[in-house]
Design a protein around this motif. Structure first.
Motif, PDB file in Angstrom:
ATOM      1  N   GLY A  22      27.765   8.625 -18.607  1.00  0.00           N
ATOM      2  CA  GLY A  22      28.070   8.747 -20.021  1.00  0.00           C
ATOM      3  C   GLY A  22      29.322   7.952 -20.364  1.00  0.00           C
ATOM      4  N   LEU A 189      29.513  14.975 -13.041  1.00  0.00           N
ATOM      5  CA  LEU A 189      28.916  14.634 -14.336  1.00  0.00           C
ATOM      6  C   LEU A 189      28.212  15.863 -14.909  1.00  0.00           C
ATOM      7  CD1 LEU A 189      27.247  11.117 -13.837  1.00  0.00           C
ATOM      8  CD2 LEU A 189      29.537  11.656 -14.685  1.00  0.00           C
ATOM      9  N   CYS A 193      24.576  14.146 -19.026  1.00  0.00           N
ATOM     10  CA  CYS A 193      24.586  12.781 -18.460  1.00  0.00           C
ATOM     11  C   CYS A 193      23.265  12.469 -17.768  1.00  0.00           C
ATOM     12  CB  CYS A 193      25.728  12.623 -17.464  1.00  0.00           C
ATOM     13  SG  CYS A 193      27.333  12.552 -18.256  1.00  0.00           S
TER      14      CYS A 193
END
Ligand SMILES: C[S@@+](CC[C@H](N)C(=O)[O-])C[C@H]1O[C@@H](n2cnc3c(N)ncnc32)[C@H](O)[C@@H]1O
Length: 252
Positions: A22, A189, A193
């Protein structure tokens, strides 16, 4: 084999990213790296794909970025995106394999690599790339990571087959330390994501992709493999993610 690679390119080249990640997470890694505010940086982004992280690095930092991938189709997409974002002047694409980089030693302030170092192996990549960093240079990589000490058998078996180096964050940091780096930041993450930024857009491409490829057996097999991975992730997302590791090269 060549056909399979073409199919893989066809499935992924129109995506803004080829793996979980991301823009906010790249920005978070930049913040942890301490590079913000430095001038005239030289950065390599290895396994850049169509350049999601490259574009963020170029926007956020005063840097020239060498964006490396071995698939020219992805690099063309990156060049187009860089042109649209008015960032072409600070990005040079380089078609090369990560195992044989044509880099000078001690040339880079930072080496970035999101979701790609597994192609070489985490330890092998770190060992090979370390020499290209200047003293105190920054390594920032995301890598498949177990989020817990124990995990379901089925999940373990799948990833053991796919990538035997999947491990916990503490084990990955030990590898970094052993290979001459001091870890300065880590975060896993978040789910979006994977789901919102990677899997959902891919799922939306499946129908058109199969149509384009005449619903061939090989194309169907590729979609099935992706669906299996997505379903496994959805069932077991508490146990694995990509971990983002930021580390400083230790000299001497
Ligand atoms: C999972 S994708 C991640 C791409 C991008 N960093 C992202 O997060 O969207 C892995 C990338 O590594 C590239 N790659 C795989 N093996 C490579 C190699 N041996 N040398 C250079 N690039 C490679 C692939 O072409 C692909 O773009």
């Amino acid at each position: 084999m060549v056909d399979e690679l073409q199919l893989l390119i066809d499935l992924h080249k129109d995506a803004s990213r080829q793996g979980p990640g991301g823009d906010d997470e790249t920005r978070h890694a930049i913040a942890l790296s301490g590079l913000k505010g430095a001038t005239n940086l030289k950065i390599a982004d290895i396994g850049c794909g169509t350049g999601a992280s490259t574009l963020v690095l170029a926007k956020e930092l005063d840097a020239h970025i060498t964006a490396v991938d071995f698939l020219p189709d992805f690099l063309v997409k990156l060049e187009e995106a860089a042109g649209r974002a008015d960032l072409a002047d600070c990005i040079t694409t380089l078609c090369a394999t990560m195992e044989t980089l044509p880099f000078t030693e001690a040339a880079y302030d930072a080496i970035w690599s999101e979701g790609a170092i597994y192609n070489m192996g985490f330890a092998a990549g770190i060992e090979a790339w370390r020499k290209y960093l200047k003293p105190n240079g920054i390594l920032a990589v995301s890598e498949m990571t177990w989020l817990t000490d124990q995990r379901p058998e089925k999940l373990q078996a799948h990833w053991q087959r796919e990538y035997s180096e999947v491990d916990t964050a503490s084990a990955k940091m030990a590898v970094l330390e052993r290979l001459g780096f001091s870890p300065i930041g880590y975060f896993p993450l978040p789910e979006y994501c994977w789901l919102d930024n990677y899997y959902r857009p891919m799922q939306q491409r499946f129908t058109e992709y199969l149509h384009r490829n005449n619903n061939s057996e090989a194309a169907r097999a590729m979609v099935l493999a992706e669906k299996t991975e997505i379903s496994l992730y959805e069932q077991h997302k508490a146990f694995l993610s990509y971990g983002y590791y930021i580390a400083r090269k230790i000299d001497g």
